[in-house]
Write a protein that holds these residues in place. Structure first.
Motif, mmCIF file in Angstrom:
data_model
loop_
_atom_site.group_PDB
_atom_site.id
_atom_site.type_symbol
_atom_site.label_atom_id
_atom_site.label_comp_id
_atom_site.label_asym_id
_atom_site.label_seq_id
_atom_site.Cartn_x
_atom_site.Cartn_y
_atom_site.Cartn_z
ATOM 1 N N UNK A 254 0.860 -1.181 0.000
ATOM 2 C CA UNK A 254 0.000 0.000 0.000
ATOM 3 C C UNK A 254 0.901 1.238 0.000
ATOM 4 N N UNK A 255 0.979 1.900 -1.153
ATOM 5 C CA UNK A 255 1.865 3.062 -1.302
ATOM 6 C C UNK A 255 1.072 4.363 -1.360
ATOM 7 N N UNK A 256 1.690 5.419 -0.836
ATOM 8 C CA UNK A 256 1.135 6.775 -0.923
ATOM 9 C C UNK A 256 2.090 7.592 -1.789
ATOM 10 N N UNK A 257 1.566 8.174 -2.877
ATOM 11 C CA UNK A 257 2.396 8.989 -3.775
ATOM 12 C C UNK A 257 2.159 10.460 -3.446
ATOM 13 N N UNK A 258 3.222 11.166 -3.088
ATOM 14 C CA UNK A 258 3.056 12.581 -2.731
ATOM 15 C C UNK A 258 4.386 13.326 -2.810
ATOM 16 N N UNK A 259 4.394 14.489 -3.428
ATOM 17 C CA UNK A 259 5.603 15.321 -3.410
ATOM 18 C C UNK A 259 5.779 16.016 -2.054
ATOM 19 N N UNK A 260 6.952 16.596 -1.826
ATOM 20 C CA UNK A 260 7.268 17.174 -0.515
ATOM 21 C C UNK A 260 6.286 18.254 -0.039
ATOM 22 N N UNK A 261 5.661 19.076 -0.928
ATOM 23 C CA UNK A 261 4.742 20.097 -0.393
ATOM 24 C C UNK A 261 3.532 19.535 0.355
ATOM 25 N N UNK A 262 3.277 18.230 0.230
ATOM 26 C CA UNK A 262 2.145 17.622 0.940
ATOM 27 C C UNK A 262 2.552 17.187 2.351
ATOM 28 N N UNK A 263 3.861 17.134 2.611
ATOM 29 C CA UNK A 263 4.331 16.726 3.941
ATOM 30 C C UNK A 263 4.300 17.935 4.879
ATOM 31 N N UNK A 264 3.904 17.686 6.124
ATOM 32 C CA UNK A 264 3.810 18.762 7.105
ATOM 33 C C UNK A 264 4.741 18.464 8.278
ATOM 34 N N UNK A 265 5.949 19.026 8.206
ATOM 35 C CA UNK A 265 6.957 18.751 9.237
ATOM 36 C C UNK A 265 6.531 19.288 10.602
ATOM 37 N N UNK A 266 5.630 20.273 10.589
ATOM 38 C CA UNK A 266 5.188 20.895 11.854
ATOM 39 C C UNK A 266 4.105 20.078 12.550
ATOM 40 N N UNK A 267 3.573 19.104 11.861
ATOM 41 C CA UNK A 267 2.459 18.323 12.423
ATOM 42 C C UNK A 267 3.004 16.965 12.870
ATOM 43 N N UNK A 268 3.140 16.729 14.182
ATOM 44 C CA UNK A 268 3.834 15.514 14.634
ATOM 45 C C UNK A 268 3.121 14.212 14.285
ATOM 46 N N UNK A 269 1.775 14.216 14.331
ATOM 47 C CA UNK A 269 1.079 12.943 14.060
ATOM 48 C C UNK A 269 -0.314 13.203 13.500
ATOM 49 N N UNK A 270 -0.890 12.140 12.962
ATOM 50 C CA UNK A 270 -2.147 12.254 12.211
ATOM 51 C C UNK A 270 -3.329 12.766 13.005
ATOM 52 N N UNK A 271 -3.329 12.539 14.340
ATOM 53 C CA UNK A 271 -4.500 12.993 15.104
ATOM 54 C C UNK A 271 -4.573 14.517 15.165
ATOM 55 N N UNK A 272 -3.512 15.213 14.755
ATOM 56 C CA UNK A 272 -3.527 16.686 14.760
ATOM 57 C C UNK A 272 -3.872 17.267 13.381
ATOM 58 N N UNK A 273 -4.099 16.408 12.400
ATOM 59 C CA UNK A 273 -4.447 16.909 11.060
ATOM 60 C C UNK A 273 -5.912 17.350 11.066
ATOM 61 N N UNK A 274 -6.195 18.598 10.636
ATOM 62 C CA UNK A 274 -7.603 19.030 10.611
ATOM 63 C C UNK A 274 -8.377 18.287 9.518
ATOM 64 N N UNK A 275 -9.495 17.716 9.905
ATOM 65 C CA UNK A 275 -10.305 16.947 8.947
ATOM 66 C C UNK A 275 -11.535 17.763 8.565
ATOM 67 N N UNK A 276 -11.670 18.015 7.296
ATOM 68 C CA UNK A 276 -12.795 18.809 6.796
ATOM 69 C C UNK A 276 -14.108 18.027 6.912
#
Ligand code: MRU
Length: 344
Positions: A254-276
């Motif tokens: 299971x691969x995720x394809x994404x360039x660097x602008x999609x990475x958020x170095x300031x966000x330590x883990x997924x539970x802090x990602x805002x979900x629309x």
């Protein structure tokens, strides 16, 4: 961008009509992002970058110029919350303008940087196409979710980029495209893109994925991403997490394809990602073309029933085999992601 106008495909009308939207002001660009005339992390990002250029061109040259640009930056970045690319592009254009020795130069820099965000994104997707190519050696059938093609990310797209390249190079590829309720980006957009490119594919109901995996008909899964936390947890279109769990159960990479602008170095883990959370109507209704050729939206659900509509979910890094990036395959852990982001 043509002069002050931003020209883009109105994705709400696909696959039934191909219409170019011409947006003259940044509030129009914000509305296009909110209403999903433009969608997909990368495309939202470049639209945001160009919207910043529109704001800079329109802001009065007097004392209020920088305040107006800041106000626009806040509004553009808030148009949709989950995709990192939007704030990335806004921040890049804002940073390029800072320190300009005059308003005319600031405007020139805003336009140039908006274009640079687009050009860099497109170049990165070409690298992703090459980086993901080896995954197709000895594998033919690939499952993808939502739309992560060139409508969603400038250039080659993200998840579809290696698929397009493999197909162009004459490899035998077959794509299972999930329908992706509620907005049906797989049925409407991915299927359209694959048809245009002549890539063999079948549309499947979201609920069919487990059955096909169990029957050995899916050899590989590749999806895009809207935001990747520093530890590798990945927000992508709702339903991605379910597919990742299924892929793990069936030992499918299971691969995720994404360039660097999609990475958020300031966000330590997924539970802090805002979900629309989007309008419940998207779940309660369906839209398409009537037999008469007329576009229509009809209520599908039981009258009186309410809906909940989270637009994204978070797949934990442990379920991801690797990230296909512009610098090759990156392992889904904080150390490897840190090294990748430092070297860009
Ligand atoms: O709500 P959307 O259609 O903008 O969501 C898009 C996705 O989730 C894509 O899969 C994602 O942006 C990755 S492709 C750049």
């Amino acid at each position: 961008m043509e002069g002050r106008d931003l020209c883009l495909i109105d994705q709400r009308l696909l696959p039934h009509a191909l219409k170019i939207l011409r947006l003259s002001t940044y509030p129009e660009a914000i509305a296009a992002i909110r209403e999903m005339a433009v969608r997909g992390a990368g495309t939202i990002g470049v639209t945001g970058g160009f919207a910043m250029a529109q704001a800079a061109l329109a802001a009065p040259a007097g004392g209020g110029f920088w305040q107006e640009v800041e106000r626009a930056a806040g509004a553009i970045a808030a148009a949709r919350p989950t995709a990192k690319n939007l704030s990335y592009a806004v921040d890049r254009v804002r940073a390029a303008m800072k320190g300009a020795p005059g308003i005319e130069e600031a405007r020139r820099r805003a336009v140039a940087e908006g274009q640079a965000v687009y050009d860099d994104d497109a170049r990165m997707t070409e690298e992703i196409a090459k980086a993901g190519l080896s995954l197709f050696q000895g594998r033919r059938s690939v499952l993808t979710h939502c739309n992560a093609g060139w409508l969603a990310y400038p250039g080659w797209g993200s998840a579809l980029a290696p698929i397009y390249l493999a197909h162009r190079q004459g490899q035998s590829v077959f794509v299972y495209a999930t329908e992706t309720r509620p907005r049906s980006q797989g049925a409407k957009l991915t299927s359209w893109e694959l048809t245009q490119a002549g890539v063999p594919h079948a549309l499947i109901a979201d609920t069919a994925a487990g059955h096909l995996m169990a029957k050995g008909e899916v050899e590989l899964a590749v999806v895009g991403a809207d935001r990747i936390a520093a530890n590798g947890d990945t927000a992508n279109k709702i339903g991605t997490y379910t597919l990742a769990v299924l892929a793990r159960e069936h030992r499918i990479p299971f691969y995720v394809a994404a360039p660097s602008p999609t990475f958020d170095a300031e966000c330590p883990s997924g539970d802090l990602i805002p979900i629309e959370e989007r309008d419940e109507k998207e779940v309660l209704e369906v839209s398409g073309l009537l037999a008469t050729g007329e576009a229509a939206t009809v209520r599908m659900a039981n009258p009186g029933t309410c809906a909940k509509n989270p637009a994204f979910d978070v797949t934990p890094a442990r379920l991801i085999t690797g990230f296909i990036t512009e610098q090759g395959i990156v392992e889904p852990n904080a150390q490897a992601i840190g090294r990748f982001l430092h070297s860009r």
